[in-house]
Design a protein around this motif. Structure first.
Motif, PDB file in Angstrom:
ATOM      1  N   ARG A  71       0.837  -1.205   0.000  1.00 29.56           N
ATOM      2  CA  ARG A  71       0.000   0.000   0.000  1.00 29.56           C
ATOM      3  C   ARG A  71       0.870   1.252   0.000  1.00 29.56           C
ATOM      4  N   ASP A 102       1.955   1.723  -3.394  1.00 32.42           N
ATOM      5  CA  ASP A 102       0.850   2.239  -4.209  1.00 32.42           C
ATOM      6  C   ASP A 102       0.666   3.737  -4.006  1.00 32.42           C
ATOM      7  N   VAL A 103       0.763   4.165  -2.744  1.00 29.62           N
ATOM      8  CA  VAL A 103       0.601   5.592  -2.445  1.00 29.62           C
ATOM      9  C   VAL A 103       1.679   6.391  -3.168  1.00 29.62           C
ATOM     10  N   ILE A 133       3.263   5.550  -5.862  1.00 28.19           N
ATOM     11  CA  ILE A 133       3.081   5.500  -7.309  1.00 28.19           C
ATOM     12  C   ILE A 133       2.000   6.482  -7.747  1.00 28.19           C
ATOM     13  N   THR A 134       1.019   6.700  -6.856  1.00 26.56           N
ATOM     14  CA  THR A 134      -0.072   7.604  -7.201  1.00 26.56           C
ATOM     15  C   THR A 134       0.422   9.032  -7.439  1.00 26.56           C
ATOM     16  N   ILE A 135       1.507   9.402  -6.766  1.00 28.45           N
ATOM     17  CA  ILE A 135       2.018  10.763  -6.932  1.00 28.45           C
ATOM     18  C   ILE A 135       3.014  10.769  -8.081  1.00 28.45           C
ATOM     19  N   PRO A 136       2.783  11.580  -9.137  1.00 29.17           N
ATOM     20  CA  PRO A 136       3.728  11.600 -10.254  1.00 29.17           C
ATOM     21  C   PRO A 136       5.136  11.916  -9.760  1.00 29.17           C
ATOM     22  N   LEU A 178       7.694  13.453 -10.923  1.00 30.80           N
ATOM     23  CA  LEU A 178       8.204  14.817 -11.015  1.00 30.80           C
ATOM     24  C   LEU A 178       7.588  15.704  -9.942  1.00 30.80           C
ATOM     25  N   VAL A 179       6.311  15.457  -9.611  1.00 29.12           N
ATOM     26  CA  VAL A 179       5.622  16.308  -8.647  1.00 29.12           C
ATOM     27  C   VAL A 179       6.216  16.121  -7.259  1.00 29.12           C
ATOM     28  N   ILE A 180       6.308  14.875  -6.810  1.00 28.15           N
ATOM     29  CA  ILE A 180       6.830  14.652  -5.459  1.00 28.15           C
ATOM     30  C   ILE A 180       8.307  15.046  -5.414  1.00 28.15           C
ATOM     31  N   GLN A 226       9.767   1.828  -8.589  1.00 28.08           N
ATOM     32  CA  GLN A 226       9.929   0.910  -9.717  1.00 28.08           C
ATOM     33  C   GLN A 226      10.787  -0.290  -9.325  1.00 28.08           C
ATOM     34  N   LEU A 266      18.069  12.711 -15.805  1.00 26.20           N
ATOM     35  CA  LEU A 266      17.028  13.494 -16.469  1.00 26.20           C
ATOM     36  C   LEU A 266      16.141  14.193 -15.444  1.00 26.20           C
ATOM     37  N   ASN A 273      21.901   4.258 -20.350  1.00 27.25           N
ATOM     38  CA  ASN A 273      20.788   3.433 -20.830  1.00 27.25           C
ATOM     39  C   ASN A 273      21.292   2.240 -21.628  1.00 27.25           C
TER      40      ASN A 273
END
Lengths: 506, 333
Positions: B165, B168-169, B171-174, B176-178, B205, B262, B314
């Motif tokens: 959970r 999941d929490v 992952i919910t926040i993009p 870049l935003v967090i 990830q 990046l 990469n």
């Protein structure tokens, strides 16, 4: 299945709620909201500090502030920002622009990414595959803001300058023709001689086409005209039917598709007056009508045996023809749009989501949006396309190695049927998850793209909120962005369960 | 290491010992590490990536020096001076037989900025900062992601539920935003804090990948054997499970580093990440994007270095993935 969806919904709701709490607490601590007020001269400072403290409830602990925000957010009131402006109103103006950008970029990235990925999987280790792989890696590694700035400073200026006198130089014609030839011959898997024939034929055709277009001044006043619309519609009908059921001019699906294309061409003339200046609703209704009529044609011509192939072939052909007519109309509006007093030939814009105070027909407004969307979308798609091609390729390669694909080949199905009916359907299942995951990346990308191209949209909410230590705009941004991610993840999970019986039934 | 297995891949194995020959077998036995290494060195992209990354790393680490250690380049990223020839780069790579001036290094190979700073030194400093942040982010994110993923995969019941959970929490926040919010807090406290804080929010990830792998490993016999002799959960996770997912972890470190480069440059572009007077590759691009039409080199060099780093890392990551998990590369029959 219903239980599964309900449980998924319940969990998502709690996860989202927890995420808002995390986000609020982080956002409230990002910067000091009182910093600017402290710099004020002595006589104003106390009053300014008191106003901000009162407005943002800074005298209360952060948890209480979160609960206060949550309480009003549930009723739909997102509060006011540090300056006292209504956040709902800010969100209302910011959201449509960002949605346009994200929707265009997502759809284009998915369509092109999957198409390129499938082709490069089917042509594994060919020159086409190798180039796609290399380009995908370069795209993975591109900093979005760098690409965006490059596009804005060079491509936009170049295209606009070129449109002042839109004729192609010989070098351009040769380069474009060779590129077309290379792509077309790379996509095909054939022996060397056929490959060179295809290369020569497509490159030559392209060169002639470009020279004619350039000489007749088509680029200054583009349009397709009824003949090209009809030809494209019929060619599309044949191509779509070939993919859906195979190339056979006597088969019912082919007849259904060709009739649909013919009906579409008739409609091109019949609906002329309606299409002079429609609104979006009319167009959506027309699209629905097109789908319904095409489905009817498919049903009628398909007969008992071929309905399952004739209906999709007809519907896809109908929508394709409608799109061609749409493109034709937009192109015809181009000359008028470029000459408009607010545009003055600078068609590719680099600032904002639309030209302020622009008045024109629906088609000119479409062109206006397209001109503003082109470069930001291109930047976003370039960066996001790579992951779709890579994942699709990997997924397709995995499926093509499965035993059931070999079985399908062994029982004598055509390669087309093996790929479209057996491999593609299963190969696309993992892509649903990727789409859900990618939406978060795209939202982050949109923030950067908007900044590069000077859009006052969702990204501005986030940035201003962070700079001012003001959680309200950040939370408004997050409600939309996080909400989108939750919804997409949920849809992906449900779609996954729906598409893959192993999950549904376990 | 046995000598016969150290041969490069692709050449037929040398005839084995008399024992092998007696059994009619002609196969050299190799350890897992040797197999992975051989597959990695067969990946051309990865080798080119290694070379490019090594070059950039050496250049950044030695040219202007690192901390108190002096470098071989005589100008500093902060020293201003007279702007020579409009600050144009003096680096020449056009060979003489094509009518160029030959490979020249010159006084200011990457040119100078508007206040006469040597841009090569500035870009090197930016590269150092961006690489430091990226390595920190990659390391922190991988350690946290591995621990959380392995625990969530190994334990059942509430421990798994809570950890998943939490993931999941996050992952919910993009990302870049967090990352932007966290960077706003940490940016002023220097690049080390920034790197660690960014690592604290980008581990999801890795956690997902490791958990997926551990979920299948925990059902294997060797884990059951370990459990039946009374091995503690901690020991099973870190001595039995984690070494078995090391391939995934290494791949995810490299990909996390590429993503972190990046991310950091993107944040610095937004003005949130690295704060002046320190600089980073992203910061340089923001600072000079308006100068682009007049002094394009101020904009190009940092961008090329970002692409160079991200691309090479990469490619290395892709080579490692193919080396550890060759399934994807099977040629279709």
């Amino acid at each position: 299945m219903l239980v599964f969806i309900a449980r998924r919904l319940f969990v998502s709701l709690w996860v989202f709620l927890a995420a808002t709490a995390v986000m609020f607490i982080l956002a409230a601590n990002a910067n000091d909201p009182l910093e600017e007020a402290r710099q004020l001269p002595d006589n104003e400072r106390e009053a300014a500090l008191a106003t901000i403290t009162e407005r943002m409830n800074l005298d209360k602990p952060v948890l209480i502030r979160y609960l206060l925000w949550l309480g009003s957010a549930i009723t739909g009131d997102l509060g006011v920002n540090r300056q006292g402006q209504d956040v709902n109103a800010m969100l209302g103006t910011a959201f449509p622009a960002t949605l346009q950008l994200l929707a265009a970029a997502t759809v284009l990235a998915i369509v092109f990414g999957i198409a390129i990925g499938v082709i490069s999987a089917l042509r594994q280790y060919s020159a086409f595959d190798q180039s796609v792989t290399f380009v995908a890696f370069v795209c993975f590694s591109l900093p979005l803001f760098w690409v965006g700035t490059l596009l804005k400073q060079y491509i936009a200026v170049d295209i606009n300058d070129w449109l002042q006198d839109p004729t192609l130089s010989l070098v351009m014609v040769v380069a474009l023709s060779l590129l077309t030839g290379a792509v077309c011959s790379g996509v095909l898997v054939v022996d060397r001689r056929t490959r060179w024939t295809v290369f020569g034929a497509t490159a030559g055709a392209m060169a002639v086409l470009l020279l004619v277009l350039s000489a007749t001044g088509w680029f200054a006043d583009p349009g397709l005209g009824p003949v090209v619309v009809a030809l494209t519609a019929f060619a599309g009908a044949v191509a779509i039917t070939t993919l859906v059921s195979g190339l056979d001019f006597t088969s019912p699906p082919m007849r259904a598709a060709l009739v649909t294309a013919a009906v579409g061409v008739v409609c091109y003339f019949a609906f002329g007056p309606v299409l002079n200046d429609p609104n979006l609703l009319t167009l959506l209704l027309l699209a629905l009508l097109t789908a319904a009529v095409s489905a009817g044609i498919g049903w009628f011509f398909g007969g008992e045996l071929f309905r399952r192939q004739a209906i999709p072939a007809a519907v896809l052909t109908g929508l394709f023809t409608a799109t061609v007519i749409f493109v034709d109309r937009v192109l015809q509006a181009f000359a008028g749009y470029a000459a408009h007093s607010r545009i003055r030939g600078r068609v590719i814009s680099t600032i904002g989501p639309s030209t302020p105070n622009f008045e024109g027909t629906f088609w000119q407004h479409s062109l206006d949006s397209a001109g503003h969307l082109l470069l930001p979308t291109l930047a976003l798609v370039l960066v996001s396309l790579a992951s779709y091609t890579r994942y699709t390729r990997a997924s397709m390669l995995e499926v093509m190695n499965q035993d059931y694909v070999r079985t399908a080949r062994a029982k004598g199905l055509t390669e087309r049927a093996v790929i479209t009916r057996h491999a593609l359907r299963n190969g696309m299942i993992p892509i649903t998850t990727l789409t859900a995951y990618d939406i978060g990346t795209l939202i982050g990308g949109a923030v950067i793209t908007e900044r590069v191209f000077g859009w006052k949209a969702m990204g501005t909410l986030l940035q201003d909120g962070i700079e001012q230590g003001d959680p309200m705009p950040i939370m408004a941004f997050f409600l939309v962005a996080g909400g989108a991610i939750v919804v997409f993840n949920m849809i992906a999970d449900i779609a996954y369960a729906f598409l893959d019986p192993r999950i549904r039934l376990s | 290491m046995r000598k016969k297995s150290a041969q490069p891949a692709g050449t037929p194995p040398t005839p084995g010992s008399a024992d092998d020959a007696a059994q009619g077998m002609n196969v050299a036995s190799r350890t897992q590490f040797q197999l992975v290494r051989a597959r990695f060195f067969r990946h051309r992209g990865a080798l080119v990536g290694m070379a490019l990354f090594g070059f950039i790393l050496t250049l950044a680490a030695t040219s202007i020096g690192w901390g108190p250690i002096p470098g071989w380049w005589d100008k500093s990223p902060t020293g201003t001076g007279v702007v020579l020839e409009g600050g144009r780069p003096t680096l020449g790579v056009w060979p003489t037989f094509l009518g160029g001036g030959g490979v020249t290094w010159g006084e200011h190979p990457f040119g100078q900025d508007d206040i006469g700073r040597d841009y090569f030194a500035v870009v090197m400093r930016g590269t150092q900062v961006s690489l430091t942040v990226a390595f920190l982010v990659g390391t922190v994110a991988t350690v946290i992601g591995t621990v959380i993923g392995a625990c969530a995969g190994y334990f059942r019941g509430w421990a798994e539920a809570v950890l998943m959970r939490v993931t999941d929490v996050m992952i919910t926040i993009p990302t870049l935003v967090i990352a932007a919010v966290v960077a706003a807090m940490a940016g002023r406290q220097g690049i080390v804090v920034l790197g660690i804080m960014l690592g604290l929010v980008t581990w999801t990830q890795t956690a997902r990948l490791v958990r997926g792998e551990v979920l299948s490993l925990r059902e294997k016999e060797f884990v059951e054997a370990a459990r039946s002799v009374g091995t503690s959960a901690k020991r099973i996770i870190f001595r039995h499970l984690v070494p078995n997912v090391v391939g995934i972890i290494i791949v995810s470190v490299t990909l996390a580093i590429a993503a972190a480069v990046l991310l950091e440059t993107g944040l610095s572009f937004l003005g949130i990440g690295v704060q002046p007077p320190d600089t980073s590759l992203g910061r340089l691009i923001t600072d000079y994007q308006t100068a682009m039409m007049t002094r394009a080199w101020l904009f190009y060099w940092p961008g090329l270095f970002i692409i160079g780093i991200a691309l090479s890392v990469n490619f290395i990551g892709d080579g490692l993935r193919d080396a550890f998990d060759p399934r994807q590369n099977r040629v279709r029959d």
